[in-house]
Motif scaffolding. Sequence first.
Motif, short mmCIF file in Angstrom:
data_model
loop_
_atom_site.label_atom_id
_atom_site.label_comp_id
_atom_site.label_asym_id
_atom_site.label_seq_id
_atom_site.Cartn_x
_atom_site.Cartn_y
_atom_site.Cartn_z
N MET A 149 16.38 -95.88 31.72
CA MET A 149 17.60 -96.34 31.32
C MET A 149 18.29 -98.00 30.45
SD MET A 149 19.59 -93.87 32.86
CE MET A 149 19.06 -91.90 34.03
N ARG B 229 17.90 -91.82 43.53
CA ARG B 229 18.25 -91.23 42.01
C ARG B 229 19.61 -91.26 42.27
NH1 ARG B 229 13.58 -90.15 39.82
NH2 ARG B 229 12.93 -91.39 38.40
N LYS C 246 19.80 -92.01 37.74
CA LYS C 246 20.09 -93.17 37.72
C LYS C 246 20.22 -94.10 38.76
CE LYS C 246 21.49 -97.41 34.87
NZ LYS C 246 22.50 -97.74 33.85
#
Length: 535
Positions: free
Chosen positions: A312, A85, A414
């Motif tokens: 997300m 991430r 993310k």
Amino acid sequence: MRDFHVPGRSAVLSTQAMAATSMPVATLTALDILRQGGNAMDAAIAACAVLAVVEPQSTGIGGDCFCLYAPAGSGEVVALNGSGRAPAGATPERLRSDGLTAMVSTSAHSVTVPGAISAWEKLNAAHGKLPLSQILLPAIRLAENGHPVHARVASDWSASVGKLSRQTATARHFLKDGKAYGVGDVFAQPALARTLRAIGEKGAKAFYEGEVAADMVATLRAAGGSHTEEDFAKGLSAAEFVKPIQSSWRGMDVFQCPPNGSGLLVLSMLGILGGFETPEAGPLSVERLHRHVEAGRLAYRDRDAFLADPAMAEVPVAHLTSPDYTAALRALIDDGAAMRELPEAGSAEWLPKHRDTVYLCVVDADGNACSFINSLFESFGSGILAEQSGVMLQNRGFGFRLQEGHPNCIAPNKRPMHTIIPGMVMKNGRAIMPYGVMGGHFQPMGQTLFLSNHFEFGMDVQAALDFPRLFPYAGKVQVERGIPTDVLDRLSRLGHECTLIDKPHGGGQAIFIDHERGVLIGGSDPRKDGCALGY
């Protein structure tokens, strides 16, 4: 049957076990691990660790990993997402304040926390038989003692001198008098050997915490990144088992990892192409290549609009791979002309308005099948080397966007859109082929070309990998030299702008499991330096 007057090689056959990788020493390592009592998962991790040493432009422990595993007798396919991430400080505002208007491949902001070591440990714990210390030992020895550079590695290295020259530490270790290592030069990485040894002895914590993590963080912050040791500590649990996605094609079930990986494109393209009759003129016919290019253009259009971290953003996998939708896309393809424009993403109606990786596969004597892929993304990743730990850091964050509101816009913690995709084919509840094709964005195109070559046009595994390739990219169709001139001329008359590429598309490996005869049939792509071996 191949023409033995023509240069090439035959598929490899065995009855007990087989491995296929992009470097001979990695294939041999996989077989050695199997003979030491390991299984297909142990062999795959060992081979991948070796490739992280001897194919440093393509992969490394500073990268990410995806895996599909079919345990013998289970009738199931296990999927693992080992992608890392973005750091907690990675906001669009931060990047713009640092002068970026788009993602830059050599920026520290394109470095996501590596997920590979988290993945190796989790896969080993869940499905392996041998300890990491034993599995990583061949890679440790190669890093300590050095290994001669092979031809394809040297070619890629030479093309990356500019990137490797950007950082002083990188140039110090990866260039010789300012030049790339050449064929036959022995390249050693003692710092990487120490890090691998620590991982073998102490597990993934030795990578995500302590001295190694501190070195990576200090290096990235010196290069302008926002990374912290807390970001890396969280990376310890980055890898996670996920539910694979699948679709039926020609009486088989094709499995892929779900988003943030690009496997859904393979299922979409197979859905589009599966409704066509097989062209009578064969695999090099204009009809076949034109349809494949058009299907690729439609599938990649949807990828660029929707593919993102599903934690997300909503990624409409079911819609994009459904029979109704892929049939509607198929109806857009005209055998007489290329589409001048494409419909809006996610639609089949007209509405207003590449890279380096290693792939390997292993099948063991018990029938366990492993499809395994590990990558730094672009050649030598970001080009940023954490010198004390010997870790070259990936630039997987280059897959993000800075476009506010886009599902793949960079954000804290993310995962980016990912290109690396292992593949697995099942039939009647049994694995019949772990396979994969490397090459960054090319991978879905490469997988579908390979599957079609083998299962539709009847090529053996090796011939299906050897066959010339093409790829619609950036408004053009990038073609290899093996496609005849008259075919290119006819594609051009259909409206495709064809351009020859300097380096071939990707590289792949596959092992077909012939259950009826009890034979394994393997192939390894001539576009790389590797081989398939079995016993």
